[in-house]
Design a protein around this motif. Structure first.
Motif, PDB file in Angstrom:
ATOM      1  N   GLU A   1       0.849  -1.194   0.000  1.00 38.57           N
ATOM      2  CA  GLU A   1       0.000   0.000   0.000  1.00 38.57           C
ATOM      3  C   GLU A   1       0.881   1.239   0.000  1.00 38.57           C
ATOM      4  OE1 GLU A   1      -3.457   2.145   2.791  1.00 38.57           O
ATOM      5  OE2 GLU A   1      -2.706   0.130   3.269  1.00 38.57           O
ATOM      6  N   VAL A   2       0.549   2.209  -0.856  1.00 41.62           N
ATOM      7  CA  VAL A   2       1.269   3.477  -0.930  1.00 41.62           C
ATOM      8  C   VAL A   2       0.246   4.607  -0.937  1.00 41.62           C
ATOM      9  CG1 VAL A   2       2.878   4.905  -2.248  1.00 41.62           C
ATOM     10  CG2 VAL A   2       3.167   2.419  -2.221  1.00 41.62           C
ATOM     11  N   ASP A   3       0.326   5.471   0.054  1.00 37.89           N
ATOM     12  CA  ASP A   3      -0.563   6.634   0.143  1.00 37.89           C
ATOM     13  C   ASP A   3      -2.038   6.239   0.023  1.00 37.89           C
ATOM     14  OD1 ASP A   3       1.665   8.301   0.394  1.00 37.89           O
ATOM     15  OD2 ASP A   3       1.836   8.576  -1.774  1.00 37.89           O
ATOM     16  N   GLY A   4      -2.407   5.167   0.677  1.00 35.58           N
ATOM     17  CA  GLY A   4      -3.801   4.747   0.682  1.00 35.58           C
ATOM     18  C   GLY A   4      -4.243   3.970  -0.539  1.00 35.58           C
ATOM     19  N   GLU A   5      -3.332   3.766  -1.499  1.00 32.80           N
ATOM     20  CA  GLU A   5      -3.657   2.998  -2.698  1.00 32.80           C
ATOM     21  C   GLU A   5      -3.029   1.600  -2.591  1.00 32.80           C
ATOM     22  OE1 GLU A   5      -4.176   6.234  -6.228  1.00 32.80           O
ATOM     23  OE2 GLU A   5      -2.114   5.755  -5.665  1.00 32.80           O
ATOM     24  N   HIS A   6      -3.756   0.590  -3.078  1.00 31.73           N
ATOM     25  CA  HIS A   6      -3.321  -0.801  -2.941  1.00 31.73           C
ATOM     26  C   HIS A   6      -2.786  -1.337  -4.273  1.00 31.73           C
ATOM     27  CE1 HIS A   6      -5.058  -1.281   1.103  1.00 31.73           C
ATOM     28  NE2 HIS A   6      -5.959  -0.413   0.672  1.00 31.73           N
ATOM     29  N   PHE A   7      -1.670  -2.094  -4.172  1.00 31.20           N
ATOM     30  CA  PHE A   7      -0.998  -2.608  -5.358  1.00 31.20           C
ATOM     31  C   PHE A   7      -0.683  -4.101  -5.181  1.00 31.20           C
ATOM     32  CE2 PHE A   7      -0.102   1.885  -5.116  1.00 31.20           C
ATOM     33  CZ  PHE A   7      -0.173   2.339  -6.423  1.00 31.20           C
ATOM     34  N   LEU A   8      -0.540  -4.763  -6.345  1.00 29.29           N
ATOM     35  CA  LEU A   8      -0.065  -6.143  -6.420  1.00 29.29           C
ATOM     36  C   LEU A   8       0.984  -6.213  -7.521  1.00 29.29           C
ATOM     37  CD1 LEU A   8      -3.037  -8.693  -6.239  1.00 29.29           C
ATOM     38  CD2 LEU A   8      -1.035  -8.616  -4.758  1.00 29.29           C
TER      39      LEU A   8
END
Length: 530
Positions: free
Chosen positions: A363-370
């Motif tokens: 998670e970066v700045d409230g955004e989720h990644f895979l």
């Protein structure tokens, strides 16, 4: 002493709404401002105190957890201590019923408290543990003596004990071992109570435990343990907690094929799980039940390499990296979502991958990644790996950025202050394992190259911190080049630890560690795959 709650609450996980706690205790002394626990019920996952009985020099406290739509909080009902800390025996009856908390000491007049907050009718002890004389921690241990401690469902237990000829020692239930103890009085001395008899403690090697030694103690100096002879057997009473420098085997998990990866995770209010990535067609999820993992769910996979557990809000996901195509020849890795209704993982989203080795969720700045590590496409190892971003509108992961990789094997995400980093382990470029692995920093909405490292079949990256120092370690697996003859010691190679140099704004080599194929399994598979 402790034991899991399910040993008492075998048919229902709810603590009784009405109950009594009967305790006979003797407290020689208690330092000022000292609090000691007689009984606690603690949630094992969160270490949250669900219920407790605590003694201080001036008060007896009954604590319990209340929970509603506004949240959970701890409630305390306090009774002024009726001179308990005097070195004498006292029997207490704490009765809880319909918002009334009543304390009877030595069969005297009860002290009633009408609390603003009643004891909850739905206090769940599922996954909890009872502790006698402690609160699971070293702080707050009870230092007196306890003759009986009884939890009695139902209404006030006082009429079952009182009146009594000897109110401070009113008997409801005491252990047989205390009833059986006998002691001879000194000359002109009144016979002592059995549980207060003079007891011999033997020091040295283990003595025999027969009728002659019954109810005698033995102190094992080498193990720092105290044992009691009961029924021809030495029973541990007190054992010192020592830090172990080894791991003991606890359980063997039977899997249907070679396991290439394992993921351990918790689901709140459900329990602890383990997901195994199995080479053959089915991988498995196990649940921790009664001190061991048992099979919980089988999931179809295609030479699964790794699982990754992550959450987005209240959604719980489990993503598998599939290395081989499915029956239709299509290569997909799958994201599963936990169904609170079905209590199992169900398919949520399929993502096209190429011999996927690993997923990394962050998670970066409230955004989720895979991020997926694509290993190869056919015989081509120089392909793109992909970073996917969660779209709250579509509730799906969508491709956000592609990064060129060479036989990618692993991603590792970490943060340093306000900066986010992502490092890839590149393993093979088609001809050699001597390839650069790359560290990326997130700037202006994308990951950009920050630093490159020479690696040899890199199979794994790990970041760790010691004090304020930040380290990054790579596991090198194999030195191989198609143009060079493979040597017998090609798997014996240095893995490297790097340390962040803030002044240089780079990771610099800190230490080489000789390893024997860190990640050798993956390289064997890669060579066989061409």
């Amino acid at each position: 002493m402790s034991f899991p709650a399910f040993r008492i609450f075998s048919r229902c996980d709810l603590f009784p709404e009405e109950f009594s706690i009967v305790v006979t205790l003797r407290v020689p002394s208690l330092p000022p401002k000292r609090n000691e626990y007689l009984l606690t019920v603690v949630a094992e996952e969160s270490d949250l105190l669900l219920l407790g009985l605590r003694l201080s020099p001036a008060q007896l406290h009954f604590l319990f957890l209340r929970e509603d739509t506004a949240g959970a909080w701890q409630t305390r009902v306090s009774f002024r201590s009726p001179a308990l800390v005097d070195g004498r025996w006292h029997t207490l009856v704490l009765a809880v019923s319909a918002g009334v908390f009543s304390l009877t000491t030595d069969c005297s007049l009860p002290v009633d408290i009408m609390a603003d907050v009643p004891f909850p009718a739905t206090l769940s002890v599922k996954g909890a543990r009872f502790f006698v004389g402690s609160r699971r921690r070293a702080k707050g241990l009870f230092t007196g003596l306890v003759r009986q401690l009884v939890l009695l469902p139902g209404s006030d237990a006082t009429p079952r004990l009182c009146p009594s000829r000897n109110a401070p020692l009113a008997v409801l239930s005491i252990p047989r071992v205390l009833q059986a103890l006998t002691g001879k009085p000194e000359d002109n001395e009144v016979l002592k109570y059995p549980y207060e008899t003079n007891i011999r403690v033997t020091l040295g090697p283990q003595p025999p435990c027969t009728e002659v030694e019954d109810a005698q103690f033995w102190f094992d100096a080498s193990r720092k343990g105290l044992y009691l002879c009961v029924g021809n057997e030495w029973v541990s009473v007190l054992a010192a907690k020592e830090r172990l420098d080894y791991v003991e085997e606890h359980q063997n998990l039977s899997t249907n094929s070679e396991t290439l990866g394992i993921e351990v995770f918790r689901i709140p209010q459900v329990g602890l799980f383990v997901a195994t990535a199995n080479r053959k067609a089915t991988s498995a999820v196990y649940k921790w039940t009664e001190e061991k993992f048992i099979s919980y769910q089988n999931i179809p996979t295609h030479q699964a390499q790794a699982w990754r557990h992550f959450t987005i809000g209240k959604k719980i996901f489990l993503a598998v990296a599939n290395f081989e195509p499915d029956e239709k020849g299509q290569e997909f890795s799958v994201i599963y979502k936990w169904s609170h209704r079905k209590l199992k993982f169900t398919p949520y989203q399929s993502i096209a991958t190429h011999s996927a080795r690993d997923w990394e969720a962050f998670e970066v700045d409230g955004e989720h990644f895979l991020a997926v590590a694509n290993h190869r496409e056919g015989d081509n190892h120089n392909i793109d790996s992909v970073i996917y971003k969660w779209n709250p509108a579509t509730r799906l992961f969508e491709a956000n950025q592609t990064i060129a990789t060479s036989g990618a094997y692993d991603w590792e995400f970490f943060s340093v202050g306000p900066y986010s980093f992502l490092v890839v382990a590149n393993t093979f470029n088609g001809t050699s394992t001597k390839v650069h692995s790359h560290l990326y920093i997130r700037l202006l909405g994308s990951f950009q190259l920050f630093q490159s490292f020479p690696t040899f079949g890199a199979a794994d990256w790990e970041v760790f911190q010691i004090g304020e120092r930040i380290f990054l370690a790579v596991a090198n697996s194999h030195s191989y080049d198609v143009e060079m003859q493979v040597q017998n010691d090609s798997y014996v190679i240095n893995s490297v630890i790097y340390e962040l140099n803030v002044t240089a704004q780079a990771f610099v080599k800190f230490q080489d560690i000789l390893t024997c194929s860190g990640g050798r399994r993956g390289l064997h598979a890669r060579r066989a795959e061409g």
